[in-house]
Write an enzyme that holds these catalytic residues in place. Structure first.
Site, PDB file in Angstrom:
ATOM      1  N   GLU A 107       0.825  -1.205   0.000  1.00 39.27           N
ATOM      2  CA  GLU A 107       0.000   0.000   0.000  1.00 39.27           C
ATOM      3  C   GLU A 107       0.859   1.256   0.000  1.00 39.27           C
ATOM      4  O   GLU A 107       1.982   1.254   0.499  1.00 39.27           O
ATOM      5  CB  GLU A 107      -0.905   0.010   1.246  1.00 39.27           C
ATOM      6  CG  GLU A 107      -1.881  -1.148   1.240  1.00 39.27           C
ATOM      7  CD  GLU A 107      -2.879  -1.122   2.390  1.00 39.27           C
ATOM      8  OE1 GLU A 107      -3.931  -1.735   2.238  1.00 39.27           O
ATOM      9  OE2 GLU A 107      -2.609  -0.496   3.431  1.00 39.27           O
ATOM     10  N   CYS A 120       3.276   8.547   1.202  1.00 39.48           N
ATOM     11  CA  CYS A 120       3.843   7.610   2.166  1.00 39.48           C
ATOM     12  C   CYS A 120       4.056   6.304   1.418  1.00 39.48           C
ATOM     13  O   CYS A 120       3.083   5.691   0.944  1.00 39.48           O
ATOM     14  CB  CYS A 120       2.848   7.456   3.325  1.00 39.48           C
ATOM     15  SG  CYS A 120       3.370   6.328   4.615  1.00 39.48           S
ATOM     16  N   CYS A 127       6.689  -6.506   7.251  1.00 39.29           N
ATOM     17  CA  CYS A 127       7.817  -5.945   8.010  1.00 39.29           C
ATOM     18  C   CYS A 127       8.289  -6.993   9.008  1.00 39.29           C
ATOM     19  O   CYS A 127       7.471  -7.729   9.573  1.00 39.29           O
ATOM     20  CB  CYS A 127       7.379  -4.676   8.752  1.00 39.29           C
ATOM     21  SG  CYS A 127       8.748  -3.809   9.585  1.00 39.29           S
ATOM     22  N   CYS A 131       7.029  -4.747  15.821  1.00 36.56           N
ATOM     23  CA  CYS A 131       6.508  -3.803  16.826  1.00 36.56           C
ATOM     24  C   CYS A 131       5.057  -4.174  17.157  1.00 36.56           C
ATOM     25  O   CYS A 131       4.228  -4.307  16.252  1.00 36.56           O
ATOM     26  CB  CYS A 131       6.602  -2.363  16.326  1.00 36.56           C
ATOM     27  SG  CYS A 131       8.293  -1.867  15.918  1.00 36.56           S
ATOM     28  N   CYS A 134       1.911  -2.099  15.808  1.00 39.01           N
ATOM     29  CA  CYS A 134       1.846  -1.801  14.377  1.00 39.01           C
ATOM     30  C   CYS A 134       1.262  -2.978  13.606  1.00 39.01           C
ATOM     31  O   CYS A 134       1.735  -4.112  13.742  1.00 39.01           O
ATOM     32  CB  CYS A 134       3.254  -1.485  13.868  1.00 39.01           C
ATOM     33  SG  CYS A 134       3.344  -1.269  12.074  1.00 39.01           S
ATOM     34  N   CYS A 360      -1.049   5.800  10.255  1.00 36.69           N
ATOM     35  CA  CYS A 360       0.225   5.206  10.659  1.00 36.69           C
ATOM     36  C   CYS A 360       0.068   3.792  11.192  1.00 36.69           C
ATOM     37  O   CYS A 360      -0.714   3.546  12.104  1.00 36.69           O
ATOM     38  CB  CYS A 360       0.871   6.036  11.759  1.00 36.69           C
ATOM     39  SG  CYS A 360       1.052   7.750  11.316  1.00 36.69           S
TER      40      CYS A 360
HETATM   41  N1  SAH Z   1       9.686   0.811   9.933  1.00 29.95           N
HETATM   42  C1  SAH Z   1       9.834   2.231   9.901  1.00 29.95           C
HETATM   43  C2  SAH Z   1       8.878   2.940   8.967  1.00 29.95           C
HETATM   44  C3  SAH Z   1       7.432   2.509   8.917  1.00 29.95           C
HETATM   45  S1  SAH Z   1       6.341   2.907  10.240  1.00 29.95           S
HETATM   46  C4  SAH Z   1       9.732   2.796  11.292  1.00 29.95           C
HETATM   47  O1  SAH Z   1       9.372   2.067  12.203  1.00 29.95           O
HETATM   48  O2  SAH Z   1      10.070   3.962  11.484  1.00 29.95           O
HETATM   49  C5  SAH Z   1       6.175   4.667  10.277  1.00 29.95           C
HETATM   50  C6  SAH Z   1       5.859   5.205  11.664  1.00 29.95           C
HETATM   51  O3  SAH Z   1       4.534   4.838  12.088  1.00 29.95           O
HETATM   52  C7  SAH Z   1       6.800   4.650  12.742  1.00 29.95           C
HETATM   53  O4  SAH Z   1       7.191   5.686  13.598  1.00 29.95           O
HETATM   54  C8  SAH Z   1       5.906   3.664  13.443  1.00 29.95           C
HETATM   55  O5  SAH Z   1       6.358   3.357  14.738  1.00 29.95           O
HETATM   56  C9  SAH Z   1       4.580   4.386  13.435  1.00 29.95           C
HETATM   57  N2  SAH Z   1       3.446   3.534  13.741  1.00 29.95           N
HETATM   58  C10 SAH Z   1       3.291   2.222  13.482  1.00 29.95           C
HETATM   59  N3  SAH Z   1       2.118   1.770  13.925  1.00 29.95           N
HETATM   60  C11 SAH Z   1       1.485   2.820  14.486  1.00 29.95           C
HETATM   61  C12 SAH Z   1       0.236   2.982  15.131  1.00 29.95           C
HETATM   62  N4  SAH Z   1      -0.612   1.957  15.257  1.00 29.95           N
HETATM   63  N5  SAH Z   1      -0.069   4.214  15.589  1.00 29.95           N
HETATM   64  C13 SAH Z   1       0.784   5.253  15.442  1.00 29.95           C
HETATM   65  N6  SAH Z   1       1.965   5.153  14.857  1.00 29.95           N
HETATM   66  C14 SAH Z   1       2.332   3.951  14.382  1.00 29.95           C
END
Ligand code: SAH
Length: 367
Positions: A107, A120, A127, A131, A134, A360
């Site tokens: 996406e 974006c 991934c 985390c 996420c 995000c």
């Molecule tokens: N892997 C990279 C880039 C992709 S995620 C990274 O972690 O930076 C982009 C951003 O969105 C990251 O800061 C991630 O922690 C955040 N993110 C992921 N899931 C989220 C959520 N459910 N709510 C808010 N931010 C989130």
């Protein structure tokens, strides 16, 4: 909290055949010559792809038909096809679900603001960084995207803006590597994609390096390596908490590289490039939103980065089935106030795409 393993090395399967956008201008001329054509045909192809934003061979009428077919068969294999577009925020946000040649789904999200248009992009399908908050991280890693698969997300978005698909015609100005995947776990392809995205047309898409942000969980050796690339892209570090104990669970790669090492690498990047580093902080109710954490964050950042840090607080987007939620607004305001009180700049990031699972961390691409 999470039982998923960290996956650094993607399976090799599934990458698409070689594409024009995988290659530098020099490599494109070589490739065209190897196919028995004159080198200047590479410039013609590049002008169509990077300059006019088209990959449609039928539009390339300045190239004789037989040559065009040979070159397009070899250098313009189909990469991504649209499965669907979903629009929200009064038409100013559009999420696109793409299908790659092997059926892999990824996406990208296009966001129109009064002063800029941001895409974006995804750098991997899925991934491996696990985390727990996420959606993508919880789905695991399918494969790396090729350089051209990353660039093609940008090319099509630039064309969509030019053609007025998101309201008045406009210009795609900013790129954030904040879609699916950990960009620095797909290092070479992402750096090559940055060159294709930023080189002036017709060598590349001509977007300013200063308007490109690469966001990472904190792969320390890769941050140091990127500092040596001679780029001026912005680095964003997903910190999410200033203490190792909690970060070990929120951002599991912290078990490899600790907060102090990540901030040290961020400092090295800032020193080398002269660019402020963005510190991403997804604020999660009762998990990482405590006043003492705001104070500690401010102190740590002042020590490591001083004026070279900017904190983006991102209200957590709860993923389906998650017990976590965003912090209440008063708690969020107090958090920002305390970070600012340490002399560190900090603002709340506007979150787009809430109703269409394009916000995000919600890019899970269930198909
Ligand atoms: N892997 C990279 C880039 C992709 S995620 C990274 O972690 O930076 C982009 C951003 O969105 C990251 O800061 C991630 O922690 C955040 N993110 C992921 N899931 C989220 C959520 N459910 N709510 C808010 N931010 C989130």
């Amino acid at each position: 909290m999470t039982s998923l393993p960290l996956v650094f090395d993607a399976p090799r399967r599934g990458l698409p055949p070689r594409h024009l956008a995988d290659l530098s201008a020099e490599q494109r001329r070589e490739a065209v010559t190897e196919l028995g054509e004159k080198a200047f045909r590479a410039n013609q192809l590049s002008t169509h792809y990077f300059g006019r934003l088209t990959a449609d061979r039928a539009a390339m009428t300045d190239i004789p038909a037989a040559t065009r077919d040979r070159l397009a068969d070899e250098l313009l294999p189909p990469l991504l096809t649209v499965v669907r577009h979903v629009t929200c925020d009064d038409g100013s946000t559009r999420k696109t679900l793409w299908k790659a040649h092997d059926g892999t789904l990824v996406e990208s999200v296009l966001m129109r603001y009064p002063d800029r248009v941001t895409l974006c992009v995804s750098s991997q399908a899925g991934c491996g960084m696990a985390c727990p908050f996420c959606a993508t991280g919880q789905g695991g890693l399918q494969r790396n995207l090729s350089t051209a698969e990353i660039v093609d997300q940008v090319r099509t978005a630039a064309a969509a803006m030019r053609d007025g698909d998101l309201g008045e015609p406009g210009r795609l100005s900013n790129i954030v590597f904040m879609g699916m995947g950990e960009p620095l776990a797909n290092y070479r392809r992402v750096i090559d994609a940055v060159h294709r995205i930023c080189d002036p047309a017709p060598d590349g898409l001509g977007i300013s390096q200063r308007s490109v942000t690469v966001s990472t969980v904190g792969l320390v050796p890769a941050i140091h390596k990127m500092a040596e690339e001679g780029l001026s892209v912005r680095l964003a570090v997903s910190l999410h908490t200033p203490d190792d104990e909690l970060r070990d669970t929120l951002v599991p790669v912290n078990t490899r590289w600790k907060v102090s090492e990540v901030l040290g690498a961020a400092r090295a990047y800032a020193d080398k490039t002269g660019r402020r580093v963005s510190i991403e902080y997804a604020l999660i109710r009762d998990i990482n939103d405590h006043p003492w954490r705001a104070d500690l964050l401010g102190k740590l950042l002042r020590k490591h980065l001083g004026p070279l840090a900017h904190v983006n607080v991102i209200p957590l987007n709860p993923t389906p089935g998650s017990k976590w939620d965003a912090s209440p607004k008063p708690v969020e305001r107090e958090f920002v106030r305390r970070v600012n009180a340490q002399g560190v700049s900090c603002t709340v990031r506007d979150t787009r795409g809430q109703e269409i699972a394009a916000a995000c961390g919600q890019l899970a691409a269930e198909g």
